[in-house]
Enzyme design. Structure first.
Site, short mmCIF file in Angstrom:
data_model
loop_
_atom_site.label_atom_id
_atom_site.label_comp_id
_atom_site.label_asym_id
_atom_site.label_seq_id
_atom_site.Cartn_x
_atom_site.Cartn_y
_atom_site.Cartn_z
N LYS A 75 0.88 -1.18 0.00
CA LYS A 75 0.00 0.00 0.00
C LYS A 75 0.91 1.23 0.00
O LYS A 75 2.01 1.20 0.55
CB LYS A 75 -0.86 -0.04 1.27
CG LYS A 75 -1.70 1.20 1.52
CD LYS A 75 -2.99 1.18 0.75
CE LYS A 75 -3.74 2.51 0.92
NZ LYS A 75 -4.78 2.69 -0.08
N SER A 105 -12.11 7.18 -2.80
CA SER A 105 -11.43 8.31 -2.18
C SER A 105 -11.12 7.89 -0.75
O SER A 105 -11.77 8.31 0.20
CB SER A 105 -12.29 9.56 -2.20
OG SER A 105 -11.54 10.62 -1.62
N GLY A 131 -8.18 8.23 0.81
CA GLY A 131 -7.38 9.21 1.55
C GLY A 131 -6.15 8.61 2.22
O GLY A 131 -5.78 9.01 3.32
N LEU A 132 -5.56 7.62 1.54
CA LEU A 132 -4.29 7.02 1.98
C LEU A 132 -4.33 6.38 3.37
O LEU A 132 -3.44 6.62 4.20
CB LEU A 132 -3.17 8.08 1.95
CG LEU A 132 -2.57 8.37 0.58
CD1 LEU A 132 -1.73 9.64 0.62
CD2 LEU A 132 -1.71 7.20 0.12
N ASN A 192 4.74 7.20 -5.70
CA ASN A 192 3.40 7.52 -6.23
C ASN A 192 3.20 9.04 -6.22
O ASN A 192 3.06 9.64 -5.16
CB ASN A 192 2.36 6.81 -5.35
CG ASN A 192 0.94 7.06 -5.80
OD1 ASN A 192 0.71 7.75 -6.79
ND2 ASN A 192 -0.01 6.51 -5.08
N CYS A 200 -1.68 10.51 -6.33
CA CYS A 200 -2.87 10.31 -5.48
C CYS A 200 -3.80 11.53 -5.56
O CYS A 200 -3.37 12.64 -5.28
CB CYS A 200 -2.46 10.06 -4.04
SG CYS A 200 -3.91 9.95 -2.95
N ASN A 213 -2.34 5.80 -12.68
CA ASN A 213 -3.21 5.83 -11.51
C ASN A 213 -4.66 6.06 -11.98
O ASN A 213 -4.93 6.14 -13.18
CB ASN A 213 -2.76 6.97 -10.58
CG ASN A 213 -3.12 6.70 -9.12
OD1 ASN A 213 -4.25 6.34 -8.81
ND2 ASN A 213 -2.17 6.89 -8.23
N GLY A 224 -4.62 -0.28 -14.82
CA GLY A 224 -5.87 0.41 -15.12
C GLY A 224 -6.83 -0.48 -15.88
O GLY A 224 -6.64 -0.74 -17.06
N GLY A 225 -7.83 -0.97 -15.16
CA GLY A 225 -8.91 -1.71 -15.82
C GLY A 225 -8.54 -3.11 -16.25
O GLY A 225 -9.18 -3.67 -17.15
N GLY A 259 -5.74 -3.86 -9.94
CA GLY A 259 -6.27 -3.18 -8.75
C GLY A 259 -7.71 -3.54 -8.46
O GLY A 259 -8.01 -4.35 -7.58
#
Ligand code: DHB
Length: 373
Positions: free
Chosen positions: A49, A79, A81-82, A141, A144, A210, A266-267, A288
């Site tokens: 993570k 969302s 928020g880490l 990263n 975000c 991302n 992505g996807g 993901g």
């Protein structure tokens, strides 16, 4: 071509991966037990993570929602928020040991960093200088979208330059390969500008891409937003990002120095999605949303599907087709539609139970029925 002859091996930033499919940072990556579970699958690497210097609880709920489209594909908005346990946890000996000792085959452990400022990121990077040599690479990263009041770092091109100058000067840079996770870009001058900045530095890989930041999904029946933080705005993932990911992988593969690998994200929900990203130039592919939905068995399923596609097309390694996307009308004429035989989710659970135990259980059942007669 027999399945065994087909290799999904690759390298990312010079690190060898037995399989080109692995997890994206985010879903099911916050605690050591989840990372260990990824290590027990066919996934080629285990990525943590995104860490911050201190543990964070993240944003309020609901902060993640999936939506199913008419064709059965899944999109999502998040969302979070880490929320994470802080850098010390992800690089601690206890965590590294739990993950690496539980692996089905040896595979690299990568750390994702996502501080809220350059200072945060450098502070964490310095800690990596003396961390375990089982940590094989760092994914920084810069993408975000979900911390209220904080912009997406890599959309500020001067900041991107400053971050890369500082990181490549840090003594930690000498220890292991550095990669950068990018947000999606949508304009040709932006691709060119970002590539010209990245090409100035000896970074080893980029991850494209991302989530599409600050989307909004509306429930028209209830007349409400799907998630709560930031007024309902969040990162769009899954099917919503797939074509954008393909474009970003394709464009950066052509613009970046050969010394910078491109990892696709992505996807990716099937072997076909992974195949397409590799065709656009990806050296590896992260998963993901599908990992979140299906759990770590998704890595075995997607790898098996990719192998089936390669078998049908006569490829024995990903380098045979990587980056070789054709213009319309210039592609292969010898191909029929792709056919996949995918085990149902429950089948793969059963297949995790060793065959001899199933035989013993069936025999015991027969004996019990005979005795009870
Ligand atoms: C989060 C989302 C991201 O897209 C990311 O790169 C890091 C963190 C989050 O909301 O937790």
């Amino acid at each position: 071509m027999a399945d065994q002859k087909i290799s999904l091996q690759t390298t990312v930033g010079g690190i060898a991966l037995g399989c080109c499919i692995y997890n994206a940072s985010g879903p099911r990556t916050a605690i050591a037990e989840q990372l260990r579970a990824i290590g027990r699958t066919e996934a080629g690497a285990v990525l943590s993570k995104s860490a911050t210097p201190e543990p964070r609880a993240g944003n309020g709920s609901p902060r993640y929602k999936e939506v199913m489209l008419g064709d059965g594909s899944t999109g999502s908005i998040n969302s979070e928020g880490l929320p994470n346990k802080g850098i010390d946890y992800y690089i601690s000996e206890a965590t590294v040991d739990m993950i690496t000792k539980g692996m089905s085959t040896p595979k690299p452990y990568f750390i994702s960093l996502s501080g809220l400022s350059l200072e945060d990121n450098l502070k964490m990077y310095q800690k990596l200088e003396n961390a375990s040599d089982k940590i094989k690479a760092v994914e920084l990263n810069l993408a975000c979208p979900n911390v209220p009041g904080k912009p997406i770092m890599a959309y500020d091109f001067d900041e991107l330059d400053r971050v890369l100058t500082a990181f490549t000067k840090s003594p930690a840079f000498q220890i292991r390969p550095l990669g950068v996770k990018l947000p999606p870009y949508f304009d040709m001058p932006h691709f060119e500008k970002v590539a010209s900045i990245l090409n100035k530095y000896p970074i080893k890989f980029v991850v494209c891409t991302n989530t599409i930041g600050n989307g909004l999904i509306v429930d028209p029946v209830k007349e409400e937003a799907l998630i709560a933080p930031k007024g309902g705005f969040g990162g769009l993932a899954g099917i919503f990002v797939k074509q954008t990911a393909l474009a970003n992988v394709r464009k950066f593969s052509s613009l970046l120095n050969d010394s910078i690998d491109v990892v696709g994200a992505g996807g990716v929900n099937s072997g076909i999605d992974a195949f397409e990203l590799i065709l656009c130039g990806a050296k590896a592919v992260q998963v993901g949303t599908a990992h979140r939905k299906e759990g770590p068995v998704c890595f075995n399923r997607i790898s098996s599907e990719l192998r089936q596609i390669m078998a049908q097309k006569g490829y024995s390694s990903i380098e045979e087709f990587r980056g070789k996307l054709n213009a319309p009308g210039k592609g292969r004429k010898d191909q029929s539609p792709i056919k996949l035989s995918t085990k149902k989710k429950n089948d793969s659970v059963i297949s995790l139970i060793p065959f001899p135990y199933i035989v013993i259980a069936v025999l015991l059942l027969i004996i019990a029925i005979l005795i009870l007669k």
